[in-house]
Write an enzyme that holds these catalytic residues in place. Structure first.
Site, PDB file in Angstrom:
ATOM      1  N   HIS A  61       0.836  -1.208   0.000  1.00 47.32           N
ATOM      2  CA  HIS A  61       0.000   0.000   0.000  1.00 47.32           C
ATOM      3  C   HIS A  61       0.866   1.251   0.000  1.00 47.32           C
ATOM      4  O   HIS A  61       1.479   1.601   1.007  1.00 47.32           O
ATOM      5  CB  HIS A  61      -0.906  -0.005   1.243  1.00 47.32           C
ATOM      6  CG  HIS A  61      -1.945   1.074   1.231  1.00 47.32           C
ATOM      7  ND1 HIS A  61      -3.296   0.796   1.214  1.00 47.32           N
ATOM      8  CD2 HIS A  61      -1.846   2.427   1.224  1.00 47.32           C
ATOM      9  CE1 HIS A  61      -3.976   1.925   1.203  1.00 47.32           C
ATOM     10  NE2 HIS A  61      -3.116   2.934   1.205  1.00 47.32           N
ATOM     11  N   HIS A  63       1.097   5.381  -2.192  1.00 44.49           N
ATOM     12  CA  HIS A  63       0.477   6.319  -3.148  1.00 44.49           C
ATOM     13  C   HIS A  63       1.595   6.975  -3.948  1.00 44.49           C
ATOM     14  O   HIS A  63       2.109   8.033  -3.562  1.00 44.49           O
ATOM     15  CB  HIS A  63      -0.341   7.376  -2.398  1.00 44.49           C
ATOM     16  CG  HIS A  63      -1.512   6.821  -1.652  1.00 44.49           C
ATOM     17  ND1 HIS A  63      -2.806   6.938  -2.107  1.00 44.49           N
ATOM     18  CD2 HIS A  63      -1.586   6.124  -0.486  1.00 44.49           C
ATOM     19  CE1 HIS A  63      -3.637   6.346  -1.247  1.00 44.49           C
ATOM     20  NE2 HIS A  63      -2.911   5.842  -0.250  1.00 44.49           N
ATOM     21  N   GLN A 156      -9.979   9.182  -4.676  1.00 43.66           N
ATOM     22  CA  GLN A 156      -9.653   9.963  -3.465  1.00 43.66           C
ATOM     23  C   GLN A 156     -10.805  10.840  -2.985  1.00 43.66           C
ATOM     24  O   GLN A 156     -11.021  11.005  -1.797  1.00 43.66           O
ATOM     25  CB  GLN A 156      -8.423  10.842  -3.749  1.00 43.66           C
ATOM     26  CG  GLN A 156      -8.050  11.813  -2.656  1.00 43.66           C
ATOM     27  CD  GLN A 156      -7.352  11.157  -1.490  1.00 43.66           C
ATOM     28  OE1 GLN A 156      -6.196  10.766  -1.581  1.00 43.66           O
ATOM     29  NE2 GLN A 156      -8.064  10.991  -0.390  1.00 43.66           N
ATOM     30  N   GLU A 217     -11.016   4.897   7.311  1.00 48.41           N
ATOM     31  CA  GLU A 217      -9.816   5.614   7.763  1.00 48.41           C
ATOM     32  C   GLU A 217     -10.261   6.894   8.465  1.00 48.41           C
ATOM     33  O   GLU A 217     -10.153   8.003   7.946  1.00 48.41           O
ATOM     34  CB  GLU A 217      -8.868   5.942   6.599  1.00 48.41           C
ATOM     35  CG  GLU A 217      -7.520   6.476   7.101  1.00 48.41           C
ATOM     36  CD  GLU A 217      -6.571   6.859   5.990  1.00 48.41           C
ATOM     37  OE1 GLU A 217      -6.965   6.851   4.813  1.00 48.41           O
ATOM     38  OE2 GLU A 217      -5.409   7.194   6.318  1.00 48.41           O
ATOM     39  N   ASP A 313       2.194   3.436   2.929  1.00 53.80           N
ATOM     40  CA  ASP A 313       1.127   4.389   2.607  1.00 53.80           C
ATOM     41  C   ASP A 313       1.648   5.644   1.918  1.00 53.80           C
ATOM     42  O   ASP A 313       1.386   5.856   0.746  1.00 53.80           O
ATOM     43  CB  ASP A 313       0.308   4.743   3.854  1.00 53.80           C
ATOM     44  CG  ASP A 313      -1.015   5.411   3.520  1.00 53.80           C
ATOM     45  OD1 ASP A 313      -1.494   5.247   2.378  1.00 53.80           O
ATOM     46  OD2 ASP A 313      -1.575   6.087   4.397  1.00 53.80           O
ATOM     47  N   TRP A 319       0.260  13.883   3.312  1.00 55.03           N
ATOM     48  CA  TRP A 319      -0.235  13.166   4.484  1.00 55.03           C
ATOM     49  C   TRP A 319       0.875  12.729   5.431  1.00 55.03           C
ATOM     50  O   TRP A 319       0.623  12.367   6.568  1.00 55.03           O
ATOM     51  CB  TRP A 319      -1.035  11.939   4.041  1.00 55.03           C
ATOM     52  CG  TRP A 319      -2.269  12.336   3.299  1.00 55.03           C
ATOM     53  CD1 TRP A 319      -3.481  12.670   3.845  1.00 55.03           C
ATOM     54  CD2 TRP A 319      -2.418  12.470   1.881  1.00 55.03           C
ATOM     55  NE1 TRP A 319      -4.357  13.003   2.845  1.00 55.03           N
ATOM     56  CE2 TRP A 319      -3.747  12.894   1.640  1.00 55.03           C
ATOM     57  CE3 TRP A 319      -1.565  12.281   0.782  1.00 55.03           C
ATOM     58  CZ2 TRP A 319      -4.233  13.126   0.347  1.00 55.03           C
ATOM     59  CZ3 TRP A 319      -2.047  12.520  -0.497  1.00 55.03           C
ATOM     60  CH2 TRP A 319      -3.374  12.932  -0.701  1.00 55.03           C
TER      61      TRP A 319
HETATM   62 FE   FE2 Z   1      -3.735   5.027   1.687  1.00 54.20          FE
END
Ligand code: FE2
Length: 435
Positions: A61, A63, A156, A217, A313, A319
């Site tokens: 996982h 991005h 998203q 999440e 992630d 983020w």
């Molecule tokens: Fe994610």
């Protein structure tokens, strides 16, 4: 003569550890044998010197479309998921194909250097022009000789709550993604969230694709889309082809609901991906004290027989500002965050960035150290997975499809201590803890 011989590697199987020689030819494992004084001739020989041999790390996982954009056009000052999404929506109009491609490939080179040769990346498809998707489809081809890249169509800003969200998801499937995503907790209403899962399942089934949804999440104990996703996986028979990522609301569920949920998730056979680095940082931001962790119930789900993997992630994006694409760092953080600290549990954290992550991606016979499989592996100067996690060991050698692609020399520290000669300190333990 064979292409590559690895001499004296430490292989740990169900029968325990042993020293082996590995014969590799034409990018494939040809033999795994007890180490011998008379090995075959080989064009290249790697002396493992007792290093642990493992199948490569797997990133379940990340991005890649957003990676290396932290601070562009502004930093996420509050540290919330929501400000991250706002920053990203400001950065998105600046995306170009070359911008996405160059950043993604940079981070994939970091992954390869760290011994990660299989990566599942989400790519935001809530963009009329699908710029990032086209860029990452190109990247998937450009890196395929070294890294297997799976792409998830990730909405998203929602499927039902974003203009033309459903059409964009379908278009992403048409253009060739491997996996269909969703983000039900972000949709405007609970009903939209449920419907978004049904849309994702429908598209995935029609195109023969897997599902990997960002699911719950949020630190809202009322966010319970995982029960919907797991039930759809069960009733459609998609089972292990479905993954629920993040599932941070699980950190807030009460004990009675958690008990019920474990049965539903285990019965469905789905995978879970916990992202400890990022969700330790993002969750609990609206709490005073006590402050929640906001993580998947990893220990309990493992005990229930559910496959759980650890993911990175985000890497230097709106983020999460840190990260070096190192799965051992993720596993180390995960061991702390999910309280997996018994010796066998620490070893399990290693599996969560190798075997368990590979199962999440559905790699099957394309993964593992066995005759006939692709000759991709890492050598770790360590005695066992516990040792790798404790000392955060980096691979000395990374081999992809029979080709040596990365080497990292040991970097010992020389210590001069009162009453002792100067000595190298490598933080090695002096007795086995666990195999
Ligand atoms: Fe994610």
């Amino acid at each position: 003569m064979i292409d590559l011989l690895v001499r004296g590697a430490r292989l740990i199987t169900a029968d325990g550890p042993s020293l082996v020689d590995i014969h590799i030819d034409e990018g494939t494992f040809r033999a795994v044998l007890p180490t011998s004084d008379q090995p075959p001739e080989a064009a290249t020989v790697i002396d493992a010197n007792g290093a642990l041999i493992s199948a490569p790390f797997v990133e379940p996982h990340v991005h890649l479309d957003a990676t290396l954009t932290a601070g562009e056009p502004r930093w996420n000052e509050s540290g919330t998921l929501w400000e991250g999404i706002a920053c990203w929506s400001e950065r998105k109009p600046m995306l170009t194909r070359n911008d996405v491609r160059d950043r993604a490939e940079e981070v994939l080179r970091w992954y390869a250097a760290n011994g990660t040769l299989h990566v599942r990346s989400h790519v935001d498809i809530t963009d009329e022009n699908l710029v990032a998707l086209d860029a990452l489809l190109e990247v998937r081809e450009r890196v395929r000789d070294v890294i297997t890249l799976q792409l998830v169509a990730f909405p998203q800003e929602g499927i039902c709550s974003f203009p033309r969200g459903e059409e964009l998801l379908e278009e992403a499937a048409r253009r060739g993604v491997d996996v269909i995503g969703a983000i039900p907790h972000f949709e405007d209403t609970r009903e939209d969230g449920v419907r978004s899962i049904d849309v994702a399942v429908d598209v995935a089934q029609r195109y023969g694709l897997r599902i990997d949804a960002h699911c719950d999440e949020i630190d809202d104990e009322q966010s319970r889309f995982i029960e919907v996703l797991a039930t759809r996986a069960h009733r459609t028979g998609m089972r292990e082809r479905v993954t629920a990522s993040h599932t941070t609301a699980m950190g807030s569920y009460n004990a009675a609901y958690s008990y019920k949920l474990r049965r539903i998730v285990a019965r469905a056979g789905i995978n879970l991906v916990c992202n400890p680095l990022v969700n330790l940082h993002l969750q609990g931001r609206f709490d005073s004290y006590p402050k929640r962790r906001g993580l998947t119930q990893v220990k309990e789900m493992l005990a229930a027989g559910v496959n759980v993997a650890f993911g990175h992630d985000d890497i230097m994006d709106p983020w999460y500002p840190l990260g070096t694409a190192n799965p051992v760092q993720v596993a180390h953080a995960g061991a702390h965050a999910t309280q997996l600290m018994a010796p066998t549990e620490v070893a399990e954290c290693f599996r969560m960035v190798t075997d368990r992550a590979a199962a999440t991606l559905g790699l099957g016979d394309g993964y593992g150290i066995d005759t006939g499989r692709p000759a991709s592996f890492v050598l770790l100067p360590a005695t066992d997975p516990f040792d790798v996690i404790r000392r955060q060991v980096r691979p000395s050698h990374v081999v992809s499809h029979g080709a040596l692609i990365a080497t990292t020399p040991a970097a010992p520290t020389t210590l001069t201590w009162p009453g002792r000669d100067a000595e190298e300190v490598d933080f090695q333990r002096r007795r086995d803890v666990v195999l």
